[in-house]
Design a protein around this motif. Structure first.
Motif, PDB file in Angstrom:
ATOM      1  N   HIS A  60      47.482  75.951  35.157  1.00 43.81           N
ATOM      2  CA  HIS A  60      48.364  74.958  34.564  1.00 43.81           C
ATOM      3  C   HIS A  60      48.429  75.133  33.046  1.00 43.81           C
ATOM      4  O   HIS A  60      47.431  75.462  32.399  1.00 43.81           O
ATOM      5  CB  HIS A  60      47.889  73.546  34.917  1.00 43.81           C
ATOM      6  CG  HIS A  60      48.187  73.174  36.336  1.00 43.81           C
ATOM      7  ND1 HIS A  60      47.305  73.407  37.365  1.00 43.81           N
ATOM      8  CD2 HIS A  60      49.286  72.619  36.906  1.00 43.81           C
ATOM      9  CE1 HIS A  60      47.837  73.000  38.509  1.00 43.81           C
ATOM     10  NE2 HIS A  60      49.035  72.520  38.254  1.00 43.81           N
ATOM     11  N   TYR A  62      51.120  73.926  29.382  1.00 44.09           N
ATOM     12  CA  TYR A  62      52.201  73.069  28.897  1.00 44.09           C
ATOM     13  C   TYR A  62      53.395  73.941  28.498  1.00 44.09           C
ATOM     14  O   TYR A  62      53.279  74.758  27.581  1.00 44.09           O
ATOM     15  CB  TYR A  62      51.735  72.245  27.698  1.00 44.09           C
ATOM     16  CG  TYR A  62      50.682  71.213  28.035  1.00 44.09           C
ATOM     17  CD1 TYR A  62      50.931  70.233  28.995  1.00 44.09           C
ATOM     18  CD2 TYR A  62      49.442  71.213  27.398  1.00 44.09           C
ATOM     19  CE1 TYR A  62      49.973  69.278  29.306  1.00 44.09           C
ATOM     20  CE2 TYR A  62      48.483  70.259  27.702  1.00 44.09           C
ATOM     21  CZ  TYR A  62      48.742  69.294  28.666  1.00 44.09           C
ATOM     22  OH  TYR A  62      47.794  68.366  28.963  1.00 44.09           O
ATOM     23  N   GLU A 193      50.476  68.440  36.950  1.00 40.75           N
ATOM     24  CA  GLU A 193      49.036  68.265  37.076  1.00 40.75           C
ATOM     25  C   GLU A 193      48.533  67.174  36.146  1.00 40.75           C
ATOM     26  O   GLU A 193      47.589  66.471  36.447  1.00 40.75           O
ATOM     27  CB  GLU A 193      48.347  69.601  36.774  1.00 40.75           C
ATOM     28  CG  GLU A 193      46.879  69.672  37.168  1.00 40.75           C
ATOM     29  CD  GLU A 193      45.941  69.283  36.040  1.00 40.75           C
ATOM     30  OE1 GLU A 193      44.754  69.014  36.325  1.00 40.75           O
ATOM     31  OE2 GLU A 193      46.398  69.248  34.874  1.00 40.75           O
ATOM     32  N   ARG A 194      49.190  67.025  35.015  1.00 42.33           N
ATOM     33  CA  ARG A 194      48.876  65.958  34.061  1.00 42.33           C
ATOM     34  C   ARG A 194      50.038  65.815  33.096  1.00 42.33           C
ATOM     35  O   ARG A 194      50.902  66.683  33.011  1.00 42.33           O
ATOM     36  CB  ARG A 194      47.577  66.242  33.308  1.00 42.33           C
ATOM     37  CG  ARG A 194      47.631  67.439  32.383  1.00 42.33           C
ATOM     38  CD  ARG A 194      46.296  67.663  31.704  1.00 42.33           C
ATOM     39  NE  ARG A 194      45.268  68.014  32.682  1.00 42.33           N
ATOM     40  CZ  ARG A 194      43.963  67.928  32.447  1.00 42.33           C
ATOM     41  NH1 ARG A 194      43.532  67.486  31.284  1.00 42.33           N
ATOM     42  NH2 ARG A 194      43.095  68.277  33.370  1.00 42.33           N
ATOM     43  N   THR A 195      50.048  64.705  32.356  1.00 45.31           N
ATOM     44  CA  THR A 195      51.100  64.440  31.380  1.00 45.31           C
ATOM     45  C   THR A 195      50.466  64.149  30.032  1.00 45.31           C
ATOM     46  O   THR A 195      49.462  63.438  29.948  1.00 45.31           O
ATOM     47  CB  THR A 195      51.968  63.244  31.815  1.00 45.31           C
ATOM     48  OG1 THR A 195      52.540  63.520  33.100  1.00 45.31           O
ATOM     49  CG2 THR A 195      53.091  63.002  30.822  1.00 45.31           C
ATOM     50  N   THR A 196      51.058  64.716  28.972  1.00 49.45           N
ATOM     51  CA  THR A 196      50.592  64.452  27.614  1.00 49.45           C
ATOM     52  C   THR A 196      51.824  64.187  26.752  1.00 49.45           C
ATOM     53  O   THR A 196      52.876  63.787  27.261  1.00 49.45           O
ATOM     54  CB  THR A 196      49.760  65.635  27.079  1.00 49.45           C
ATOM     55  OG1 THR A 196      49.239  65.319  25.785  1.00 49.45           O
ATOM     56  CG2 THR A 196      50.578  66.919  27.010  1.00 49.45           C
ATOM     57  N   PHE A 205      54.672  67.788  30.527  1.00 49.24           N
ATOM     58  CA  PHE A 205      54.009  67.954  31.816  1.00 49.24           C
ATOM     59  C   PHE A 205      53.273  69.290  31.910  1.00 49.24           C
ATOM     60  O   PHE A 205      53.760  70.311  31.418  1.00 49.24           O
ATOM     61  CB  PHE A 205      55.040  67.873  32.945  1.00 49.24           C
ATOM     62  CG  PHE A 205      55.952  66.682  32.838  1.00 49.24           C
ATOM     63  CD1 PHE A 205      55.461  65.401  33.022  1.00 49.24           C
ATOM     64  CD2 PHE A 205      57.282  66.840  32.517  1.00 49.24           C
ATOM     65  CE1 PHE A 205      56.290  64.304  32.898  1.00 49.24           C
ATOM     66  CE2 PHE A 205      58.130  65.753  32.396  1.00 49.24           C
ATOM     67  CZ  PHE A 205      57.633  64.475  32.587  1.00 49.24           C
TER      68      PHE A 205
END
Length: 346
Positions: A60, A62, A193-196, A205
């Protein structure tokens, strides 16, 4: 200096958590390898199958501004209807030239908005020449000059079109960002998988190179018949606008603009921290991530992969490698390594 306390923090990185990147680009000087850029890449078929890969393409990462074409698709799905040059600007990391700043203002004006509606961060123009001109004229860091202002102007406009609050449009819970998240999942085939938060303040994402390549292949192969409205095929509308106006997607002297001009039909978008995406008209796609974020390494890898896919890369020679100078004369090259597997014997 090593601190045992740091090893216990949530941000401590164990070696087994690091992506397993491969050496993709090397710089030589007088026959000696002077520096190496590691990274990962993948090339996918129209059905998402892996055609070529190196490094750790399922790790993963960004995508940074390479997400902008996907965000633009979401907005067109939500009713955003702009001239092609302004739709290209919606998907842009622009250099901050007058045409880019004026374009962002045009998007706002078309929807009864002013630059006060923008919620992106302030910055100087991204392009070196554009930044120098801006400073000579007394310019200060500004939201319109920041390289994401086209996207933000269109985000505010999409809120107006749908009757959503313009204020707070960057909140992950806002209807606009919920729509974008769903569109990203649809186009990539992946649940983030995650958000920032990206540098400009937009939700960002974590995805894989495979998922991003799948999305770009889908955009690049979409067709918009003559006379059709963007809403008839938002993916095709965004891709068509970017190809038709490559200078709005980046700017003069930028390699992404050059790539789309030199190889008509390719759909290209870069992202900070060494990210490059390219979609081909037949639905194949290439996704690259340079591990150290080195911007100079993106294009040598990309061109090498395009060549392996059978694309005529002769017109791309000037962006495929760079001379290394010593005293003003060439002493070496920045170029892709032999990172691709050798063809199987017949």
């Amino acid at each position: 200096m090593y601190s045992p306390a740091l090893a216990d923090t949530p941000n401590a990185l164990a070696h087994d958590r690091l992506p397993q990147h491969a050496p993709l680009v090397a710089q030589t000087r007088d026959g000696l390898v002077e520096s190496v850029h590691y990274g990962s890449m993948i090339a996918t078929a129209p059905d998402g199958r892996t055609l070529l890969a190196a490094g750790d393409p399922l790790a993963h990462f960004y995508p940074r501004s390479a997400l902008k074409p996907l965000q633009a698709v979401a907005m067109v799905r939500a009713g955003l209807d702009l001239p092609a040059d302004l739709l290209a600007l919606t998907a842009a990391s622009h250099s901050g030239a007058a045409r880019h700043r004026d374009g962002a203002e045009r998007i706002l004006d078309l929807h009864g908005l002013t630059p006060a509606a923008l919620e992106n961060s302030t910055d100087l123009p991204y392009g070196a020449a554009e930044r120098e001109e801006w400073l000579r004229e007394g310019g200060q860091p500004a939201q319109l000059a920041q390289n994401c202002s086209g996207k933000h102007a269109s985000m505010a406009a999409t809120c107006v079109i749908n009757g959503w609050p313009v204020r707070g449009y960057l909140d992950p819970g806002h209807p606009l960002q919920q729509l974008i998240a769903g569109t990203v999942t649809d186009l990539t085939g992946e649940t983030p998988e995650r958000t920032t938060t990206d540098g400009c303040g937009t939700p960002l994402f974590a995805l894989t190179l495979r998922g991003m390549a799948r999305a770009f292949g889908r955009l690049a192969s979409a067709e918009l018949p003559d006379g059709a409205a963007p809403a008839d095929n938002p993916e095709a509308a965004v891709a068509h606008a970017m190809r038709q106006h490559p200078a709005m997607v980046a700017g003069e002297g930028r390699d992404v603009t050059a790539l789309m001009r030199l190889a008509p039909g390719l759909l290209a978008k870069d992202g900070f921290e060494g990210v490059q995406l390219v979609g081909l008209p037949d639905g194949r796609a290439v996704a690259v991530k340079i591990s150290d974020g080195g911007d100079r390494a993106r294009m040598p890898v990309t061109v090498r992969v395009l060549e392996a896919l059978g694309v005529d890369t002769a017109p791309l020679a000037r962006i495929a490698a760079a001379s290394v100078l010593g005293g003003g004369r060439p002493l070496g090259l920045l170029q892709a390594t032999d990172f691709l597997p050798a063809p199987e014997a017949p």
